[in-house]
Design an enzyme around this catalytic site. Sequence first.
Site, PDB file in Angstrom:
ATOM      1  N   LYS A   1      -4.816   7.470   2.095  1.00 31.13           N
ATOM      2  CA  LYS A   1      -3.886   6.615   1.359  1.00 31.13           C
ATOM      3  C   LYS A   1      -2.458   6.788   1.869  1.00 31.13           C
ATOM      4  O   LYS A   1      -1.722   5.818   2.070  1.00 31.13           O
ATOM      5  CB  LYS A   1      -3.955   6.933  -0.136  1.00 31.13           C
ATOM      6  CG  LYS A   1      -2.900   6.214  -0.987  1.00 31.13           C
ATOM      7  CD  LYS A   1      -3.013   4.697  -0.835  1.00 31.13           C
ATOM      8  CE  LYS A   1      -1.856   3.978  -1.540  1.00 31.13           C
ATOM      9  NZ  LYS A   1      -1.859   4.123  -2.987  1.00 31.13           N
TER      10      LYS A   1
ATOM     11  N   CYS B   1       4.657   2.955  -3.716  1.00 28.45           N
ATOM     12  CA  CYS B   1       3.818   3.460  -2.625  1.00 28.45           C
ATOM     13  C   CYS B   1       4.598   3.679  -1.338  1.00 28.45           C
ATOM     14  O   CYS B   1       4.830   4.813  -0.927  1.00 28.45           O
ATOM     15  CB  CYS B   1       2.663   2.487  -2.360  1.00 28.45           C
ATOM     16  SG  CYS B   1       1.370   2.537  -3.617  1.00 28.45           S
TER      17      CYS B   1
END
Length: 418
Positions: free
Chosen positions: A215, A269
């Site tokens: 990720k 993010c």
Amino acid sequence: MTEVFSGRVAVIGLGYIGLPTAVALATRGIDVVGVDVNPATVEAVSRGQLPFVEPDLAVGVSGAVSIGRLTATMETPEADAYIIAVPTPFNDDHTADVSYIEKAVAQIAPQLRGGEIVILESTSPPGTSMGISRQLAELRPDLTLPHASEGMADIYVAHCPERVLPGRVMIEMVTNDRVVGGITRRCAEKAAAIYRVFAQGDILLTDAASAEMAKLTENAYRDVNIAFANELSLICESLHLDAWEVIKMANRHPRVNILNPGPGVGGHCIAVDPWFIVGAAPELSKLIRTAREINDHKPHHVAQQVVSKASRFRDPTIACLGLAFKANIDDLRESPAVDIVEEIARSLPDVEILVAEPFTTALPQRLAVLPNLRLVPAEKAVETSDIVALLVDHDQFRSMNRSWLAGKVVYDTRGIWR
């Protein structure tokens, strides 16, 4: 045989990822309890209402609550599975702040009876899921955790990072592939059974640390590519060239695909995750660190460009269009637009700054305390201003009557009015 999940799920954190995950499960027949520390969020969800803007989510919340599959509370209940979807910001030194995760684990621990799975969805540095297993072992020495067992464990721990785009969460949550990493293979299999309830994409099983790193890698890759575009825009600006035109021509090469520049990088993010890699291997992550520094610097550059244009006027008014970190959402997390507006306002304390953000009804607290800032409709902001800074490419701004801009100094950070 593929394992099927049919138990009760507690989702810890009803934010931009936790609530959609809860709805995705609840609307497919799973009993879900959403847990959040914010009473306003719990009250809104309990009424079947959406506490933030996300397309297609409101009807899901309303439907899941009305059929009794989704409830909300501030207390962590007993459940068969726990999904942790709490924030993981970074500290001043850019290391990960996992305190929210640790608090969630501390609330889960007393509820465990044996057989439950604890899934971390929050983006985190490699080793965080292992840390959860160790923390649970300390809190519940009567239970066997997977990191300490070569055979069957009493509790399972896994990591399944979200990989969705705000504004398309309810679509991508179902269609995107998922990476599921377990402390053991059995942990990964138990977690995968939950995501198979709604996920139509492939589910890729791996170990927890690899899932955590995957990720971070996804977002660091995107950050590096954005940094290239942003650095190129700075170079073109200094050479009095149109960066968007240069990129458009360069992209006609069959093996070149440069992104468009912008005022910086925001969101929960891309603006955060690369720092977790830097923190994990600071001596080796030179490119990733530089990309972050370029993107972090861009809002300051934009703000100072706007400030410099104010010197052309005796008593200017400045319009700043947009506060969200991307188009057509209300999410202000790590938004470069907020940083830009704040710096302009503080640099020009005697200049009126009119802010237009169609997806919010109030300025965030850090801006609300500045006396020269006002939130107004876009048309009024543009009509009464001398300088217009476009910071977010909301559809409303894209379709704006260009005649409103006549005679004004325009600084378009998104290239939509070229």
